[in-house]
Design a protein around this motif. Structure first.
Motif, PDB file in Angstrom:
ATOM      1  N   GLY A  31       0.786  -1.234   0.000  1.00  0.00           N
ATOM      2  CA  GLY A  31       0.000   0.000   0.000  1.00  0.00           C
ATOM      3  C   GLY A  31       0.808   1.268   0.000  1.00  0.00           C
ATOM      4  O   GLY A  31       0.251   2.365   0.094  1.00  0.00           O
ATOM      5  N   HIS A  32       2.145   1.143  -0.114  1.00  0.00           N
ATOM      6  CA  HIS A  32       2.939   2.369  -0.001  1.00  0.00           C
ATOM      7  C   HIS A  32       2.940   3.214  -1.269  1.00  0.00           C
ATOM      8  O   HIS A  32       3.473   4.319  -1.269  1.00  0.00           O
ATOM      9  CB  HIS A  32       4.344   2.047   0.507  1.00  0.00           C
ATOM     10  CG  HIS A  32       4.356   2.038   2.009  1.00  0.00           C
ATOM     11  ND1 HIS A  32       3.414   1.350   2.718  1.00  0.00           N
ATOM     12  CD2 HIS A  32       5.135   2.658   2.920  1.00  0.00           C
ATOM     13  CE1 HIS A  32       3.627   1.543   4.017  1.00  0.00           C
ATOM     14  NE2 HIS A  32       4.661   2.327   4.170  1.00  0.00           N
ATOM     15  N   LEU A  35      -1.992   3.619  -1.388  1.00  0.00           N
ATOM     16  CA  LEU A  35      -2.702   4.488  -0.432  1.00  0.00           C
ATOM     17  C   LEU A  35      -2.387   5.972  -0.649  1.00  0.00           C
ATOM     18  O   LEU A  35      -3.318   6.794  -0.693  1.00  0.00           O
ATOM     19  CB  LEU A  35      -2.430   4.052   1.008  1.00  0.00           C
ATOM     20  CG  LEU A  35      -3.028   2.684   1.386  1.00  0.00           C
ATOM     21  CD1 LEU A  35      -2.591   2.267   2.778  1.00  0.00           C
ATOM     22  CD2 LEU A  35      -4.550   2.712   1.308  1.00  0.00           C
ATOM     23  N   PRO A  36      -1.102   6.361  -0.821  1.00  0.00           N
ATOM     24  CA  PRO A  36      -0.858   7.781  -1.134  1.00  0.00           C
ATOM     25  C   PRO A  36      -1.568   8.230  -2.420  1.00  0.00           C
ATOM     26  O   PRO A  36      -2.066   9.356  -2.512  1.00  0.00           O
ATOM     27  CB  PRO A  36       0.673   7.851  -1.297  1.00  0.00           C
ATOM     28  CG  PRO A  36       1.184   6.725  -0.454  1.00  0.00           C
ATOM     29  CD  PRO A  36       0.158   5.629  -0.588  1.00  0.00           C
ATOM     30  N   LYS A  39      -5.150   8.784  -1.590  1.00  0.00           N
ATOM     31  CA  LYS A  39      -5.329  10.029  -0.819  1.00  0.00           C
ATOM     32  C   LYS A  39      -5.355  11.249  -1.732  1.00  0.00           C
ATOM     33  O   LYS A  39      -6.069  12.216  -1.473  1.00  0.00           O
ATOM     34  CB  LYS A  39      -4.180  10.202   0.169  1.00  0.00           C
ATOM     35  CG  LYS A  39      -4.212   9.302   1.363  1.00  0.00           C
ATOM     36  CD  LYS A  39      -3.036   9.693   2.250  1.00  0.00           C
ATOM     37  CE  LYS A  39      -2.784   8.699   3.346  1.00  0.00           C
ATOM     38  NZ  LYS A  39      -1.633   9.112   4.160  1.00  0.00           N
ATOM     39  N   ASP A 100      12.741   3.993   3.563  1.00  0.00           N
ATOM     40  CA  ASP A 100      13.341   4.114   4.890  1.00  0.00           C
ATOM     41  C   ASP A 100      12.899   2.903   5.712  1.00  0.00           C
ATOM     42  O   ASP A 100      12.094   2.097   5.234  1.00  0.00           O
ATOM     43  CB  ASP A 100      12.910   5.441   5.538  1.00  0.00           C
ATOM     44  CG  ASP A 100      11.403   5.545   5.697  1.00  0.00           C
ATOM     45  OD1 ASP A 100      10.802   4.661   6.337  1.00  0.00           O
ATOM     46  OD2 ASP A 100      10.802   6.510   5.174  1.00  0.00           O
ATOM     47  N   ALA A 102      10.814   2.230   8.132  1.00  0.00           N
ATOM     48  CA  ALA A 102       9.378   1.984   8.338  1.00  0.00           C
ATOM     49  C   ALA A 102       8.693   1.587   7.025  1.00  0.00           C
ATOM     50  O   ALA A 102       7.792   0.742   7.009  1.00  0.00           O
ATOM     51  CB  ALA A 102       8.705   3.207   8.950  1.00  0.00           C
ATOM     52  N   VAL A 103       9.132   2.174   5.933  1.00  0.00           N
ATOM     53  CA  VAL A 103       8.590   1.815   4.614  1.00  0.00           C
ATOM     54  C   VAL A 103       8.969   0.376   4.273  1.00  0.00           C
ATOM     55  O   VAL A 103       8.150  -0.403   3.768  1.00  0.00           O
ATOM     56  CB  VAL A 103       9.120   2.794   3.536  1.00  0.00           C
ATOM     57  CG1 VAL A 103       8.855   2.271   2.132  1.00  0.00           C
ATOM     58  CG2 VAL A 103       8.493   4.174   3.714  1.00  0.00           C
TER      59      VAL A 103
ATOM     60  N   ASP B  41       1.459  13.335   5.950  1.00  0.00           N
ATOM     61  CA  ASP B  41       0.393  12.470   5.453  1.00  0.00           C
ATOM     62  C   ASP B  41       0.728  11.844   4.105  1.00  0.00           C
ATOM     63  O   ASP B  41      -0.148  11.457   3.357  1.00  0.00           O
ATOM     64  CB  ASP B  41      -0.937  13.244   5.370  1.00  0.00           C
ATOM     65  CG  ASP B  41      -2.159  12.317   5.500  1.00  0.00           C
ATOM     66  OD1 ASP B  41      -2.000  11.208   6.032  1.00  0.00           O
ATOM     67  OD2 ASP B  41      -3.254  12.716   5.065  1.00  0.00           O
ATOM     68  N   THR B  42       2.034  11.804   3.773  1.00  0.00           N
ATOM     69  CA  THR B  42       2.442  11.181   2.497  1.00  0.00           C
ATOM     70  C   THR B  42       3.555  10.157   2.713  1.00  0.00           C
ATOM     71  O   THR B  42       4.312   9.862   1.805  1.00  0.00           O
ATOM     72  CB  THR B  42       2.931  12.242   1.491  1.00  0.00           C
ATOM     73  OG1 THR B  42       4.015  12.962   2.093  1.00  0.00           O
ATOM     74  CG2 THR B  42       1.845  13.201   1.101  1.00  0.00           C
ATOM     75  N   SER B  43       3.671   9.654   3.908  1.00  0.00           N
ATOM     76  CA  SER B  43       4.653   8.631   4.303  1.00  0.00           C
ATOM     77  C   SER B  43       6.110   9.070   4.183  1.00  0.00           C
ATOM     78  O   SER B  43       6.992   8.251   4.020  1.00  0.00           O
ATOM     79  CB  SER B  43       4.425   7.298   3.571  1.00  0.00           C
ATOM     80  OG  SER B  43       4.542   7.436   2.191  1.00  0.00           O
ATOM     81  N   GLN B  44       6.352  10.345   4.282  1.00  0.00           N
ATOM     82  CA  GLN B  44       7.743  10.803   4.208  1.00  0.00           C
ATOM     83  C   GLN B  44       8.309  11.256   5.552  1.00  0.00           C
ATOM     84  O   GLN B  44       9.473  11.009   5.858  1.00  0.00           O
ATOM     85  CB  GLN B  44       7.856  11.959   3.213  1.00  0.00           C
ATOM     86  CG  GLN B  44       7.537  11.522   1.795  1.00  0.00           C
ATOM     87  CD  GLN B  44       7.596  12.655   0.817  1.00  0.00           C
ATOM     88  OE1 GLN B  44       8.639  13.254   0.624  1.00  0.00           O
ATOM     89  NE2 GLN B  44       6.479  12.981   0.213  1.00  0.00           N
ATOM     90  N   LYS B  58       4.589   3.492   9.258  1.00  0.00           N
ATOM     91  CA  LYS B  58       3.998   4.820   9.147  1.00  0.00           C
ATOM     92  C   LYS B  58       2.479   4.664   9.172  1.00  0.00           C
ATOM     93  O   LYS B  58       1.890   4.141   8.220  1.00  0.00           O
ATOM     94  CB  LYS B  58       4.512   5.500   7.883  1.00  0.00           C
ATOM     95  CG  LYS B  58       6.017   5.764   8.043  1.00  0.00           C
ATOM     96  CD  LYS B  58       6.678   6.517   6.947  1.00  0.00           C
ATOM     97  CE  LYS B  58       8.052   6.985   7.455  1.00  0.00           C
ATOM     98  NZ  LYS B  58       8.861   7.622   6.426  1.00  0.00           N
ATOM     99  N   CYS B  60       0.105   6.606   8.843  1.00  0.00           N
ATOM    100  CA  CYS B  60      -0.691   7.350   7.856  1.00  0.00           C
ATOM    101  C   CYS B  60      -0.776   6.585   6.547  1.00  0.00           C
ATOM    102  O   CYS B  60      -1.498   6.989   5.641  1.00  0.00           O
ATOM    103  CB  CYS B  60      -0.109   8.743   7.605  1.00  0.00           C
ATOM    104  SG  CYS B  60       1.299   8.762   6.473  1.00  0.00           S
ATOM    105  N   THR B  61      -0.006   5.502   6.420  1.00  0.00           N
ATOM    106  CA  THR B  61       0.006   4.749   5.163  1.00  0.00           C
ATOM    107  C   THR B  61      -0.355   3.295   5.442  1.00  0.00           C
ATOM    108  O   THR B  61       0.199   2.374   4.859  1.00  0.00           O
ATOM    109  CB  THR B  61       1.372   4.903   4.463  1.00  0.00           C
ATOM    110  OG1 THR B  61       1.705   6.292   4.455  1.00  0.00           O
ATOM    111  CG2 THR B  61       1.343   4.437   3.017  1.00  0.00           C
TER     112      THR B  61
END
Lengths: 264, 156
Positions: A31-32, A35-36, A39, A100, A102-103, B41-44, B58, B60-61
């Protein structure tokens, strides 16, 4: 984001059924990107089918030097896998350089390939290593999988199950990451598979990842960084955007390819 | 609507929310756990980092429905009696200025220390700076954040 219906099937059959029943379904594997995109209202699927509940799509196995990586295996799992490190260490380094920490805990190899972002890292490995994309319908050779920016030859409702990487004699991936996004401005994977040199370039092409015949020929004659000095690298068909011109990317391709060869 | 069952900071919670509800929204708006911040809110930016099943993500994602059945730890759940060693270290080393990024920094800090300990690797200053790639601070220049994590690593 616009309303959607979330599904989390526990079998491939149930996932296929959910996709078939959906008006405009999308697979979610991490979803990385999805989902963005939702949004930003750039995607508005009627249904989101999360395939991470399907045990058969997850995990790493090795047989005779060939690696099979399940579609929902995360970047962190590939980066930290002792099995991958033994069979194809460059894949660990590639996965460890995506996004990163978390991603990498959430993003997956199947998601990355199905999305085919022109600046994604995995497409370079899949094309350079001549990997096979295994779906619920067929096996797609890497050469036939990527079909332009954000486009693949996956059909509607077709789901990636796993990626099979053949045993390789050597492989190395280097990239010049965009300092803000960490996406590849240029990434080059150099590999030797069945005695043949294959060079795949990501981040630079208007149509996404591509092989470079000139560099492959030069490295086949002499496998050394300096062999790339005289190769012509055209800026035709390369991306020009606010991060860099096509000419700059053409220059970077040689620099980054030499780094890959030096560490191969 | 999706029925989301989660264990958050050790407590079982259950809510019916729209399928599109993000985990960050679920925590902040349904549970009123506003320690988890939403910056980009953009996973950064990493202000929204929480732990799901022991891993930093994250929030938010991630859809709340996708985390269902899992265990979530937010910055509110770290303290156990006294402050968590990472929280204490941020206090002792003044690892913040405005504080907006701090919850994410602390959650990422705990995650990286645990991962490096588990794999027997040394968490050097350079490693901490590299690990913080997905956590953005616009005040401090990171120096005291790095010092805080180094300090906490010796106490966790």
């Amino acid at each position: 984001m616009y309303p959607t219906k979330y599904h989390k099937p526990d079998s491939l059959e149930a996932a296929s059924a959910a996709m078939a029943a959906a008006e405009d379904g999308k697979i979610l594997a991490g979803g990385h990107t999805l989902l963005p995109t939702m949004k930003q209202h750039l995607a508005a699927p009627s249904d989101v089918v999360d395939i991470r509940g399907i045990a058969a799509l997850h995990g790493i196995s090795e047989r005779g030097g060939a690696l099979t990586i399940g579609a929902t295996t995360t970047h962190a799992e590939v980066a930290n896998s002792a099995v991958v490190a033994a069979a194809c260490p460059a894949l660990c380094c590639l996965a460890a350089g995506i996004g990163d920490p978390a991603v990498r805990h959430v993003g997956t190899i199947g998601g990355s390939l199905a999305n085919n972002d022109p600046a994604a890292d995995y497409p370079a490995a899949v094309l350079a290593l001549n990997a096979m994309v295994i779906t619920n319908r067929r096996d797609i050779p890497a050469e036939d999988f990527f079909d332009g920016m954000f486009t693949t030859t996956l059909e509607d409702g077709e789901i990636i199950k796993a990626i099979r990487f053949p045993a390789s004699e050597c492989g190395s991936y280097s990239k010049f990451p965009n300092p803000a996004s960490r996406y590849a401005m240029v990434g080059v994977y150099v590999a030797r598979v069945d005695g043949r040199v294959r060079v795949a370039v990501t981040g630079a092409g208007e149509d996404g990842v591509f092989r470079h015949d000139g560099m492959e020929a030069a490295l086949s004659a002499e496998f050394a960084p300096d062999a790339l000095d005289s190769v012509e690298i055209s800026d035709d068909g390369l991306l020009s955007d606010l991060h860099g011109t096509a000419e700059y990317r053409a220059h970077l391709i040689r620099v980054i390819a030499k780094r890959s060869v030096a560490t191969c | 609507m999706a029925t989301v069952n989660l264990t958050v900071n050790g407590k079982a919670v259950r809510r019916d929310v729209p399928d599109t509800t993000l985990l960050s929204e679920f925590l902040r708006e349904e549970l009123r756990l506003t320690g988890t911040h939403v910056g980009c809110d953009t996973s950064q930016c990493g202000a929204c980092v929480v732990h799901v099943d022991g891993k930093a993500v994250k929030s938010c994602t991630m859809l709340a429905a996708a985390a269902a059945g899992g265990e979530v730890t937010t910055v509110e759940g770290l303290a156990n009696g006294g402050l968590h060693p990472m929280q204490q270290a941020f206090h002792d080393n003044h690892g913040l200025q405005c504080g907006f990024c701090t919850p994410g920094m602390i959650m990422s800090g705990v995650d990286m220390v645990n991962r490096y300990k588990d794999s027997g690797r040394e968490l050097t200053e350079a490693a901490i700076r590299h690990e913080l790639e997905g956590n953005i601070c616009r005040c401090t220049g990171y120096h005291n954040i790095v010092k805080s994590i180094q300090d906490a690593a010796t106490k966790m």
